[in-house]
Design a protein around this motif. Sequence first.
Motif, mmCIF file in Angstrom:
data_model
loop_
_atom_site.group_PDB
_atom_site.id
_atom_site.type_symbol
_atom_site.label_atom_id
_atom_site.label_comp_id
_atom_site.label_asym_id
_atom_site.label_seq_id
_atom_site.Cartn_x
_atom_site.Cartn_y
_atom_site.Cartn_z
ATOM 1 N N GLU A 1 83.630 -10.165 -34.547
ATOM 2 C CA GLU A 1 83.469 -10.877 -33.287
ATOM 3 C C GLU A 1 82.852 -9.938 -32.263
ATOM 4 O O GLU A 1 83.424 -8.887 -31.959
ATOM 5 C CB GLU A 1 84.837 -11.385 -32.798
ATOM 6 N N ASP A 2 81.692 -10.314 -31.743
ATOM 7 C CA ASP A 2 80.985 -9.477 -30.757
ATOM 8 C C ASP A 2 80.815 -8.043 -31.251
ATOM 9 O O ASP A 2 81.074 -7.070 -30.529
ATOM 10 C CB ASP A 2 81.729 -9.478 -29.411
ATOM 11 N N LYS A 3 80.436 -7.925 -32.523
ATOM 12 C CA LYS A 3 80.160 -6.639 -33.175
ATOM 13 C C LYS A 3 81.410 -5.778 -33.395
ATOM 14 O O LYS A 3 81.306 -4.627 -33.799
ATOM 15 C CB LYS A 3 79.117 -5.839 -32.390
ATOM 16 N N ASP A 4 82.581 -6.357 -33.124
ATOM 17 C CA ASP A 4 83.837 -5.664 -33.423
ATOM 18 C C ASP A 4 84.541 -6.392 -34.566
ATOM 19 O O ASP A 4 84.428 -7.614 -34.701
ATOM 20 C CB ASP A 4 84.765 -5.653 -32.208
ATOM 21 N N TRP A 5 85.268 -5.610 -35.374
ATOM 22 C CA TRP A 5 86.072 -6.213 -36.434
ATOM 23 C C TRP A 5 87.496 -6.380 -35.927
ATOM 24 O O TRP A 5 88.110 -5.437 -35.431
ATOM 25 C CB TRP A 5 86.069 -5.337 -37.691
#
Length: 521
Positions: free
Chosen positions: A78-82
């Motif tokens: 999500e938004d380049k975060d895991w």
Amino acid sequence: MAKQKKQPRPKAITPKGFRDYFGAEVAERTAMLSKIAGVYHRYGFDALETSAVETVEALGKFLPDVDRPNEGVFAWEEDKDWLALRYDLTAPLARVAAQYRNDLPSPYRRYAMGPVWRNEKPGPGRFRQFYQCDADTVGSASVAADAEICAMLADTLEEVGIPRGDYVIRVNNRKVLNGAMEAAGLWDATHPQHYEAERGIVLRAIDKLDRLGRTGVRALLGEGRRDESGDFTAGAGLEPDAVEVVLSFLDAATDEVSERNLKARMNYEASIGISPYLTEADRKVIFNLFDILHDTRSGSDAVLELLEIITLCRSQGYGPDRILIDPSVVRGLGYYTGPVYEAELTFEIQDEKGRPRNFGSVAGGGRYDDLVKRFTGQEVPATGVSIGVDRLLAALQAKGRLESASVGPVIVTVMDRDRMADYQTMVAELRNAGIRAEVYLGNPKNFGNQLKYADKRNSPVAIIAGGDEFDKGVVQIKDLILGAEIAKNATLEEWKDRPSQYEVPRDQMLAKVREILDGQG
């Protein structure tokens, strides 16, 4: 015009590896957690609730990779975060301790209860979602914190219904294990990564001592072992002398001190001041461990830590029937850095094939001084324990020690729809008096269905009032349990004299319901 294809109906099925919990099960778990929380609170621990979702980076143990980003956890990007559902309750605590370190007291003592999720292969009795119940002390390097956790765990098991004699808490020290590895030639301080695979095999072999016995462990320490099915497990490949070192380490709790070492033991005890609280078995295992490990870098210090823990437990009245030193306790997680402990239930149950076996472990934990360091860069000592809630419930169920939490509500039946306000008045009176109650809200046309509903709800009492009862100012109160507990011990003649339904004045309804419920226990 083409006929529009119907959307297929969703399957009403629980996802693989998950299960649903209904009223009685939820009530039993809630009651048990309340008792556990009471013990933790008594010991001065505060409750903490963290989010079910953490960053995968914070969880730490299962970082996503290119090929398998969901390894071990349920994760999504999500938004380049895991992000991921929490794997346990310890990693979120480490994050909290780091995030709020300037606001929290030190040491910080907290307990947490809730579900955790593991993306692992499910099996019989093994689910992907289950409850844990943890208590941890963050910020204390004293092994008195470890001794306190062991004492609290013993009190907790007894509080929920596991009597003394049906459990034992086994204590060891990861640094003692490291010393045993060093004594066996499997530790190179200048190159710690050397022999890492062999050490892993040795630890797994030690962990299987209760299942495989000395012969099986000896084989795994050497060339390997072939089981009954013919499958072969490669061993650690230790030389015979190294195998004997490891086996002597495991025997430290059972071997008698030889005449050769008797004088050495007396000198050792005099030098460190063995506490009068210790039993002979305590003194024996402490000396035997020291005799094996005193030439290693970490061994002697680790034995002294064990000595302090067991002394503190004994001084509080926790004898070897409750807490003892056991060199075979390993604990699987790699982040443990010092004392480790495991609560084992010692009573027998039957497995799926009807064979007797001990129930086994229901809780475990230990010291993990490096976990918070991942966030802060500074070492923050911590120790804690985790109880497997579902396993503990299963143990209590197996022994018939769960308090009945499945009694349903008193049912106010409906004989006349136009009298609904009167029925609601009755149920409000019961609820205001603290009695669980409900008005039947289904189709009242068939009275038999109302009683069937009450039976499905395991209701203890039904209240019946139709036109005749309202005209006379009375209600009928039906005992649906029929004094079953009393009937088990009553003769037939005694049972015949017990009525199952009472007519009482309306203003005596509450008192009569209380009397019946009290009679049912």
